[in-house]
Write a protein that holds these residues in place. Structure first.
Motif, short mmCIF file in Angstrom:
data_model
loop_
_atom_site.label_atom_id
_atom_site.label_comp_id
_atom_site.label_asym_id
_atom_site.label_seq_id
_atom_site.Cartn_x
_atom_site.Cartn_y
_atom_site.Cartn_z
N HIS A 68 0.48 -10.03 5.29
CA HIS A 68 0.71 -8.93 4.35
C HIS A 68 -0.21 -7.77 4.71
CE1 HIS A 68 1.64 -6.81 0.68
NE2 HIS A 68 0.35 -6.66 0.48
N GLY A 69 0.32 -6.56 4.63
CA GLY A 69 -0.47 -5.37 4.87
C GLY A 69 0.15 -4.20 4.15
N THR A 70 -0.44 -3.05 4.29
CA THR A 70 0.10 -1.82 3.71
C THR A 70 0.00 -0.69 4.73
OG1 THR A 70 -2.02 -1.18 2.74
CG2 THR A 70 -0.53 -2.42 1.32
N ILE A 71 0.92 0.24 4.60
CA ILE A 71 0.86 1.48 5.37
C ILE A 71 0.94 2.62 4.35
CG2 ILE A 71 1.78 0.54 7.52
CD1 ILE A 71 4.50 1.75 6.79
N THR A 72 0.45 3.78 4.72
CA THR A 72 0.49 4.92 3.83
C THR A 72 1.60 5.87 4.27
OG1 THR A 72 -1.89 4.72 3.46
CG2 THR A 72 -0.86 6.80 2.84
N ALA A 73 2.47 6.18 3.34
CA ALA A 73 3.59 7.09 3.61
C ALA A 73 3.07 8.52 3.71
CB ALA A 73 4.63 6.99 2.50
N ASN A 74 3.89 9.41 4.24
CA ASN A 74 3.52 10.81 4.39
C ASN A 74 3.14 11.47 3.06
OD1 ASN A 74 3.95 10.70 7.12
ND2 ASN A 74 6.04 11.50 6.99
N ASP A 75 3.73 10.99 1.96
CA ASP A 75 3.41 11.58 0.65
C ASP A 75 2.18 10.93 0.00
OD1 ASP A 75 4.31 9.13 -0.28
OD2 ASP A 75 6.02 9.95 -1.37
N GLY A 76 1.54 9.98 0.70
CA GLY A 76 0.30 9.38 0.22
C GLY A 76 0.42 8.06 -0.51
N HIS A 77 1.64 7.59 -0.82
CA HIS A 77 1.73 6.31 -1.52
C HIS A 77 1.75 5.15 -0.53
CE1 HIS A 77 6.11 6.48 -0.73
NE2 HIS A 77 6.12 5.19 -1.00
N ASP A 78 1.25 4.00 -0.97
CA ASP A 78 1.19 2.81 -0.12
C ASP A 78 2.52 2.07 -0.13
OD1 ASP A 78 -1.43 3.18 0.68
OD2 ASP A 78 -2.26 1.94 -0.92
N ILE A 79 2.88 1.53 1.05
CA ILE A 79 4.09 0.74 1.21
C ILE A 79 3.66 -0.63 1.70
CG2 ILE A 79 6.25 0.50 2.49
CD1 ILE A 79 6.19 3.59 2.83
N ASN A 80 4.13 -1.70 1.03
CA ASN A 80 3.82 -3.06 1.45
C ASN A 80 4.64 -3.41 2.69
OD1 ASN A 80 2.04 -3.64 -0.67
ND2 ASN A 80 3.72 -4.13 -2.03
N VAL A 81 3.97 -4.01 3.68
CA VAL A 81 4.64 -4.44 4.90
C VAL A 81 4.21 -5.87 5.23
CG1 VAL A 81 4.86 -2.13 5.89
CG2 VAL A 81 2.84 -3.49 6.41
N SER A 82 4.99 -6.52 6.06
CA SER A 82 4.65 -7.82 6.62
C SER A 82 4.60 -7.61 8.12
CB SER A 82 5.71 -8.86 6.25
OG SER A 82 5.77 -9.01 4.85
N GLU A 83 3.45 -7.96 8.73
CA GLU A 83 3.29 -7.66 10.15
C GLU A 83 2.85 -8.87 10.95
OE1 GLU A 83 0.22 -4.64 10.77
OE2 GLU A 83 -0.49 -5.08 8.75
N CYS A 84 3.26 -8.89 12.22
CA CYS A 84 2.91 -9.97 13.12
C CYS A 84 1.42 -9.87 13.46
CB CYS A 84 3.75 -9.87 14.40
SG CYS A 84 3.26 -11.09 15.65
N PRO A 85 0.69 -10.98 13.36
CA PRO A 85 -0.74 -10.94 13.69
C PRO A 85 -0.99 -10.70 15.18
CG PRO A 85 -0.05 -13.19 13.23
CD PRO A 85 1.10 -12.30 12.89
#
Length: 64
Positions: free
Chosen positions: A27-44
């Motif tokens: 589980h991780g997060t990325i920040t969108a251009n408008d500043g809100h966080d988006i939850n992501v699932s990423e390969c280690p």
């Protein structure tokens, strides 16, 4: 085992793994251009990331 669960209806999804290395996505997060966080699932191992599962119009929460 990580489980994604919908807080609205209780639907759950088990472990999600990478198709290249078969490792469980983290589980991780990325920040969108408008500043809100988006939850992501990423390969280690860095093979990529996907938007975390959604249900009932909202992100599912993850428990380990």
């Amino acid at each position: 085992m990580a489980v994604y669960k919908c807080e609205k209806c209780g639907m759950s999804i088990g472990t999600i793994t990478c198709g290249q290395c078969d490792k469980e996505l983290a589980h991780g997060t990325i920040t969108a251009n408008d500043g809100h966080d988006i939850n992501v699932s990423e390969c280690p191992d860095g093979h990529g990331k996907v938007k975390s599962p959604m249900c009932c119009g909202q992100d599912m929460s993850r428990s380990d």
